[in-house]
Design a protein around this motif. Structure first.
Motif, PDB file in Angstrom:
ATOM      1  N   MET A   1       2.966  10.492  22.975  1.00 39.19           N
ATOM      2  CA  MET A   1       1.674  10.241  23.571  1.00 39.19           C
ATOM      3  C   MET A   1       0.546  10.626  22.607  1.00 39.19           C
ATOM      4  N   GLU A   2       0.817  11.645  21.814  1.00 38.90           N
ATOM      5  CA  GLU A   2      -0.189  12.097  20.861  1.00 38.90           C
ATOM      6  C   GLU A   2      -0.476  11.014  19.812  1.00 38.90           C
ATOM      7  N   GLN A   3       0.546  10.223  19.465  1.00 40.93           N
ATOM      8  CA  GLN A   3       0.357   9.162  18.493  1.00 40.93           C
ATOM      9  C   GLN A   3      -0.592   8.104  19.026  1.00 40.93           C
ATOM     10  N   LEU A   4      -0.526   7.796  20.296  1.00 38.21           N
ATOM     11  CA  LEU A   4      -1.422   6.808  20.879  1.00 38.21           C
ATOM     12  C   LEU A   4      -2.868   7.281  20.846  1.00 38.21           C
ATOM     13  N   HIS A   5      -3.093   8.560  21.052  1.00 40.08           N
ATOM     14  CA  HIS A   5      -4.451   9.099  20.970  1.00 40.08           C
ATOM     15  C   HIS A   5      -4.992   8.947  19.542  1.00 40.08           C
ATOM     16  N   TRP A   6      -4.142   9.213  18.569  1.00 33.04           N
ATOM     17  CA  TRP A   6      -4.581   9.077  17.184  1.00 33.04           C
ATOM     18  C   TRP A   6      -4.918   7.621  16.865  1.00 33.04           C
ATOM     19  N   VAL A   7      -4.096   6.683  17.343  1.00 32.08           N
ATOM     20  CA  VAL A   7      -4.354   5.269  17.097  1.00 32.08           C
ATOM     21  C   VAL A   7      -5.664   4.842  17.748  1.00 32.08           C
ATOM     22  N   ARG A   8      -5.891   5.266  18.975  1.00 34.66           N
ATOM     23  CA  ARG A   8      -7.126   4.918  19.670  1.00 34.66           C
ATOM     24  C   ARG A   8      -8.331   5.509  18.933  1.00 34.66           C
ATOM     25  N   PHE A   9      -8.202   6.768  18.490  1.00 37.30           N
ATOM     26  CA  PHE A   9      -9.286   7.410  17.758  1.00 37.30           C
ATOM     27  C   PHE A   9      -9.584   6.658  16.455  1.00 37.30           C
ATOM     28  N   ARG A  10      -8.517   6.263  15.724  1.00 42.36           N
ATOM     29  CA  ARG A  10      -8.706   5.567  14.457  1.00 42.36           C
ATOM     30  C   ARG A  10      -9.345   4.191  14.677  1.00 42.36           C
ATOM     31  N   CYS A  11      -8.942   3.493  15.718  1.00 41.42           N
ATOM     32  CA  CYS A  11      -9.545   2.194  16.026  1.00 41.42           C
ATOM     33  C   CYS A  11     -11.028   2.345  16.381  1.00 41.42           C
ATOM     34  N   GLN A  12     -11.365   3.372  17.140  1.00 45.34           N
ATOM     35  CA  GLN A  12     -12.766   3.600  17.474  1.00 45.34           C
ATOM     36  C   GLN A  12     -13.580   3.894  16.218  1.00 45.34           C
ATOM     37  N   GLN A  13     -12.986   4.641  15.285  1.00 46.01           N
ATOM     38  CA  GLN A  13     -13.683   4.911  14.031  1.00 46.01           C
ATOM     39  C   GLN A  13     -13.942   3.628  13.263  1.00 46.01           C
ATOM     40  N   LEU A  14     -12.938   2.778  13.200  1.00 42.29           N
ATOM     41  CA  LEU A  14     -13.082   1.541  12.437  1.00 42.29           C
ATOM     42  C   LEU A  14     -14.115   0.611  13.050  1.00 42.29           C
ATOM     43  N   TRP A  15     -14.129   0.523  14.362  1.00 42.15           N
ATOM     44  CA  TRP A  15     -15.068  -0.395  15.016  1.00 42.15           C
ATOM     45  C   TRP A  15     -16.475   0.179  15.102  1.00 42.15           C
ATOM     46  N   ALA A  16     -16.614   1.479  14.906  1.00 35.93           N
ATOM     47  CA  ALA A  16     -17.947   2.081  14.929  1.00 35.93           C
ATOM     48  C   ALA A  16     -18.698   1.836  13.624  1.00 35.93           C
ATOM     49  N   VAL A  17     -17.997   1.457  12.576  1.00 38.67           N
ATOM     50  CA  VAL A  17     -18.617   1.192  11.273  1.00 38.67           C
ATOM     51  C   VAL A  17     -19.435  -0.092  11.364  1.00 38.67           C
ATOM     52  N   ASP A  18     -20.543  -0.131  10.657  1.00 40.37           N
ATOM     53  CA  ASP A  18     -21.384  -1.326  10.615  1.00 40.37           C
ATOM     54  C   ASP A  18     -20.634  -2.449   9.909  1.00 40.37           C
ATOM     55  N   HIS A  19     -20.413  -3.592  10.578  1.00 41.89           N
ATOM     56  CA  HIS A  19     -19.617  -4.676  10.019  1.00 41.89           C
ATOM     57  C   HIS A  19     -20.446  -5.704   9.272  1.00 41.89           C
ATOM     58  N   THR A  20     -21.644  -5.376   8.874  1.00 43.39           N
ATOM     59  CA  THR A  20     -22.424  -6.322   8.082  1.00 43.39           C
ATOM     60  C   THR A  20     -21.999  -6.282   6.627  1.00 43.39           C
ATOM     61  N   GLN A  21     -21.343  -5.229   6.190  1.00 43.57           N
ATOM     62  CA  GLN A  21     -20.828  -5.110   4.829  1.00 43.57           C
ATOM     63  C   GLN A  21     -19.315  -4.916   4.897  1.00 43.57           C
ATOM     64  N   GLY A  22     -18.636  -5.078   3.768  1.00 43.51           N
ATOM     65  CA  GLY A  22     -17.201  -4.822   3.701  1.00 43.51           C
ATOM     66  C   GLY A  22     -16.951  -3.328   3.743  1.00 43.51           C
ATOM     67  N   TRP A  23     -15.708  -2.942   3.951  1.00 40.63           N
ATOM     68  CA  TRP A  23     -15.370  -1.523   3.951  1.00 40.63           C
ATOM     69  C   TRP A  23     -15.349  -1.020   2.529  1.00 40.63           C
ATOM     70  N   TYR A  24     -15.608   0.239   2.353  1.00 44.38           N
ATOM     71  CA  TYR A  24     -15.551   0.803   1.015  1.00 44.38           C
ATOM     72  C   TYR A  24     -14.978   2.199   1.098  1.00 44.38           C
ATOM     73  N   SER A  25     -14.410   2.611  -0.019  1.00 44.78           N
ATOM     74  CA  SER A  25     -13.901   3.970  -0.097  1.00 44.78           C
ATOM     75  C   SER A  25     -14.873   4.763  -0.954  1.00 44.78           C
ATOM     76  N   PRO A  26     -15.362   5.873  -0.445  1.00 40.14           N
ATOM     77  CA  PRO A  26     -16.347   6.646  -1.210  1.00 40.14           C
ATOM     78  C   PRO A  26     -15.711   7.254  -2.457  1.00 40.14           C
ATOM     79  N   PRO A  27     -16.493   7.439  -3.497  1.00 36.31           N
ATOM     80  CA  PRO A  27     -15.939   8.028  -4.721  1.00 36.31           C
ATOM     81  C   PRO A  27     -15.604   9.489  -4.520  1.00 36.31           C
ATOM     82  N   ARG A  28     -14.672   9.967  -5.332  1.00 33.84           N
ATOM     83  CA  ARG A  28     -14.321  11.380  -5.267  1.00 33.84           C
ATOM     84  C   ARG A  28     -15.478  12.216  -5.806  1.00 33.84           C
ATOM     85  N   PRO A  29     -15.620  13.413  -5.290  1.00 39.04           N
ATOM     86  CA  PRO A  29     -16.693  14.265  -5.826  1.00 39.04           C
ATOM     87  C   PRO A  29     -16.423  14.599  -7.287  1.00 39.04           C
ATOM     88  N   THR A  30     -17.450  14.474  -8.089  1.00 37.74           N
ATOM     89  CA  THR A  30     -17.282  14.751  -9.514  1.00 37.74           C
ATOM     90  C   THR A  30     -17.406  16.244  -9.752  1.00 37.74           C
TER      91      THR A  30
END
Length: 155
Positions: A1-30
């Motif tokens: 059941m815990e896995q389903l909560h994680w999946v739901r949380f991850r989907c909410q994170q993805l859909w909360a992002v502004d979809h006017t641009q593509g996804w990006y991965s932030p650079p590592r801290p220098t």
């Protein structure tokens, strides 16, 4: 059941992002420990193939080759030269070629010119047919693999 909560949380994170641009991965801290080559790390933009950014995907993907598998050695244009090169790398074929060429010299001629060429032509023809059939089987197998249906995860 815990896995389903994680999946739901991850989907909410993805859909909360502004979809006017593509996804990006932030650079590592220098930090000071990084080499000077890595200090200028760029962001990587990931554009989905399906969705609102299809035109952007197609403009980016033109620079890359396809991921189709090709294990064949020959094409229709390159079959004869490559096959002859491969066959004349064998010492026996070179020996028979040398005998055939030597027999065309009138001083050394031992047999009729055409008779000395028969074994060489026969061996080259049989080997070329065998190689052509093997390469055709590879082509058919590659075609079958490249047209397999694949499941693609797209949230």
């Amino acid at each position: 059941m815990e896995q389903l909560h994680w999946v739901r949380f991850r989907c909410q994170q993805l859909w909360a992002v502004d979809h006017t641009q593509g996804w990006y991965s932030p650079p590592r801290p220098t930090s000071e420990k990084l080499s000077p080559q890595r200090s200028g790390v760029k962001r990587r933009t990931v554009v989905a193939r399906w969705g609102p950014h299809q035109d952007q995907y197609h403009s980016i993907s033109k620079a890359y080759s396809s991921n189709a598998i090709r294990t064949t050695k020959y094409s229709l244009l390159t079959f004869i030269p490559i096959n002859l090169f491969q066959q004349f790398r064998r010492a026996a074929n070179l020996y028979f070629l040398f005998l055939a060429l030597l027999n065309w010299v009138p001083v050394v001629e031992a047999f009729q010119k055409e008779i000395t060429m028969i074994p060489l032509v026969l061996v080259l023809t049989v080997t070329a047919i065998k190689d052509a059939l093997e390469d055709y089987r590879r082509y058919v197998f590659d075609k079958r693999i490249n047209h397999n249906a694949a499941k693609v995860y797209c949230p």
